[in-house]
Every structure is written in structure tokens, then in C-alpha cells.
Design a protein around this motif. Structure first.
Motif, mmCIF file in Angstrom:
data_model
loop_
_atom_site.group_PDB
_atom_site.id
_atom_site.type_symbol
_atom_site.label_atom_id
_atom_site.label_comp_id
_atom_site.label_asym_id
_atom_site.label_seq_id
_atom_site.Cartn_x
_atom_site.Cartn_y
_atom_site.Cartn_z
ATOM 1 N N GLN A 37 26.270 -28.108 -5.013
ATOM 2 C CA GLN A 37 24.924 -27.621 -5.329
ATOM 3 C C GLN A 37 24.996 -26.121 -5.499
ATOM 4 O O GLN A 37 25.171 -25.377 -4.522
ATOM 5 C CB GLN A 37 23.932 -27.992 -4.226
ATOM 6 N N ILE A 38 24.883 -25.679 -6.738
ATOM 7 C CA ILE A 38 24.767 -24.250 -6.996
ATOM 8 C C ILE A 38 23.392 -23.813 -6.512
ATOM 9 O O ILE A 38 22.406 -24.560 -6.659
ATOM 10 C CB ILE A 38 24.979 -23.961 -8.491
ATOM 11 N N LEU A 39 23.323 -22.628 -5.942
ATOM 12 C CA LEU A 39 22.088 -22.149 -5.311
ATOM 13 C C LEU A 39 20.894 -22.304 -6.249
ATOM 14 O O LEU A 39 20.907 -21.829 -7.383
ATOM 15 C CB LEU A 39 22.248 -20.693 -4.901
ATOM 16 N N GLY A 40 19.883 -22.982 -5.750
ATOM 17 C CA GLY A 40 18.646 -23.134 -6.518
ATOM 18 C C GLY A 40 18.680 -24.243 -7.543
ATOM 19 O O GLY A 40 17.708 -24.447 -8.263
ATOM 20 N N GLN A 41 19.787 -24.982 -7.604
ATOM 21 C CA GLN A 41 19.900 -26.043 -8.592
ATOM 22 C C GLN A 41 20.049 -27.394 -7.911
ATOM 23 O O GLN A 41 20.077 -27.493 -6.690
ATOM 24 C CB GLN A 41 21.080 -25.750 -9.521
ATOM 25 N N MET A 89 27.349 -24.683 -2.736
ATOM 26 C CA MET A 89 27.437 -25.485 -1.514
ATOM 27 C C MET A 89 28.159 -26.767 -1.889
ATOM 28 O O MET A 89 27.775 -27.428 -2.871
ATOM 29 C CB MET A 89 26.035 -25.790 -0.999
ATOM 30 N N ARG B 43 20.122 -26.394 4.472
ATOM 31 C CA ARG B 43 20.763 -26.982 3.287
ATOM 32 C C ARG B 43 21.487 -28.301 3.558
ATOM 33 O O ARG B 43 22.167 -28.817 2.691
ATOM 34 C CB ARG B 43 21.669 -25.976 2.572
ATOM 35 N N THR B 107 15.851 -32.791 -9.823
ATOM 36 C CA THR B 107 15.938 -31.339 -9.648
ATOM 37 C C THR B 107 15.241 -30.849 -8.387
ATOM 38 O O THR B 107 15.349 -29.683 -8.041
ATOM 39 C CB THR B 107 15.358 -30.609 -10.861
ATOM 40 N N ARG B 110 9.990 -28.472 -4.058
ATOM 41 C CA ARG B 110 9.886 -27.660 -2.833
ATOM 42 C C ARG B 110 8.515 -27.881 -2.230
ATOM 43 O O ARG B 110 7.491 -27.612 -2.874
ATOM 44 C CB ARG B 110 10.089 -26.189 -3.137
#
Lengths: 113, 115
Positions: A37-41, A89, B43, B107, B110
């Protein structure tokens, strides 16, 4: 409750260096996965592994990547020559045979500088 | 190829209220699984709820329930009595029933929980 354990939790490496991310799946699970997981994706599939071989891999999983289960307990992801865009991540996951549930590890945050 | 779409990048709900997160998917398979995962700031990916496509009954887990509409390929998550700890990213995911099949994620949405 059984857990998937990932080490290290955070790794910083220089561009061009090799890194190995380690995972200990749940002991009676047979199917193993790496996601990133690339940040924000969104979370992206990298590879699945069963019976000591790759079952499926995505287009992201190119020749720079490899996986191994060296000793029957660990499951590793190796990136041979890291690039800046490999910063992400990385999650390991495992599942039991015919069990539709995945258990994810807590992830390794890889930062390439 | 399977795709999962979450059309709400962000949602907000007041504490103790109910909120519904939307998810649609596209597949040619008839037998598959659907999931909602929660990702807090730490995370870590935490499984919230799962649904087998062959089951007509909607899954529930305490305050979490789904509305699974197979014909419409829709799989929404309802969170009742929202709590501050529910604030997180929520990902919808699909998996077909092959034994080593991958998860395909949306996607994410949030969710903010306000006082």
C-alpha cells in the motif's frame, strides 16, 4: 488468537540496496500473500504462494521481487535493488486451506531514500 | 478482471449515529466472497465483516452489518451506534473462491466520527 508477525515494522534503505521483509504466517495456514500500500492509495496484490511455489503474481511483481519460504515457518519478500517508488507499507497475509478468511500482519513500512 | 469501486472518499458521522459506506463490484464469477476491512491510523488491516455470495442472508457482526445485493453487485456496510474508535479507512474487498485467490480492494472510504 493466532497472529501473522512481520519484521521489521519500519525499514529505511538507500536506493539500489537489497531488502528482505520477513513474515511468520499462522502455523497451520497453507496460502501466503504479499500486498503493498503506497501511502494514501489502495492495497495492491503482489503475489500468492502455495506448496512452495508462486500461485499468482501481479504486474507489479517484476524481476526485482522474489519470495521464499526458507524454513517452513518464515515467508520472505526480497526486493533486489530498491527504487524510490518501492516506498510503501508491505503486508503479509495467510489463509488456511479452503478458508476464505485472510489474516494480515501489521505491516512493514519501507522507506527508500 | 474483477474491480471494486468505493465512490465515497470520505464520510462523516456523529457519535452514536448510523452511517452506511457504499461498495460496488464487477465480476463474472458466481461464487465469491466479499469483505470489509478497517485500517486505523496504525495502518493494520483488520477484518470487520465478510459475506459469502451464495448466502442470501446479510452478515452481521455486532454493530456492523452489510446489505448485499448480488444482482446489483452492491455490498454496503452499515455501522450503527458509531463510536470514536470507528474512525478509520474502510476498504471493501472481493475474492473469488479459488483456493489461493487474491483479494481485490477498493480505494477506501475515510470515516470520521465527530462528537
Amino acid at each position: 488468537e493466532p497472529e501473522v508477525t512481520q519484521t521489521p515494522s519500519h525499514q529505511v534503505t538507500q536506493m539500489g540496496q537489497e531488502v528482505i521483509l520477513r513474515c511468520v504466517p499462522i502455523s497451520n495456514h497453507l496460502y501466503f500473500y504479499w500486498y503493498r500500500q503506497i501511502l494514501g492509495q489502495k492495497v495492491e496484490f503482489l503475489v500468492s504462494f502455495y506448496n512452495n511455489e508462486i500461485s499468482e503474481k501481479s504486474e507489479i511483481f517484476d524481476d526485482q521481487f522474489s519470495v521464499e519460504r526458507p524454513d517452513g515457518s518464515n515467508f520472505t519478500l526480497k526486493i533486489r535493488s530498491t527504487k524510490l517508488e518501492d516506498s510503501a507499507m508491505y503486508f503479509c497475509a495467510s489463509s488456511a486451506q479452503r478458508n476464505y478468511g485472510y489474516t494480515f500482519g501489521s505491516g512493514t513500512r519501507l522507506t527508500v531514500v | 478482471a474483477q474491480t471494486v469501486t468505493q465512490s465515497q472518499p470520505e464520510m462523516s458521522v456523529q457519535e452514536a449515529e448510523t452511517v452506511t459506506l457504499s461498495c460496488t463490484y464487477d465480476t463474472s464469477e458466481s461464487d465469491y466472497y466479499l469483505f470489509w476491512y478497517k485500517q486505523p491510523p496504525s495502518r493494520q488491516m483488520i477484518l470487520v465483516i465478510r459475506q459469502e455470495a451464495y448466502k442470501q442472508q446479510n452478515a452481521t457482526e455486532n454493530r456492523f452489518s452489510v446489505n448485499f445485493q448480488k444482482a446489483a453487485k452492491s455490498f454496503s456496510l452499515k455501522i450503527s451506534d458509531s463510536q470514536l474508535g470507528d474512525a478509520a479507512m474502510y476498504f471493501c474487498a472481493y475474492r473469488y473462491t479459488g483456493t489461493a485467490s487474491k483479494l481485490t480492494f477498493g480505494t477506501g472510504t475515510r470515516l470520521q466520527v465527530t462528537l
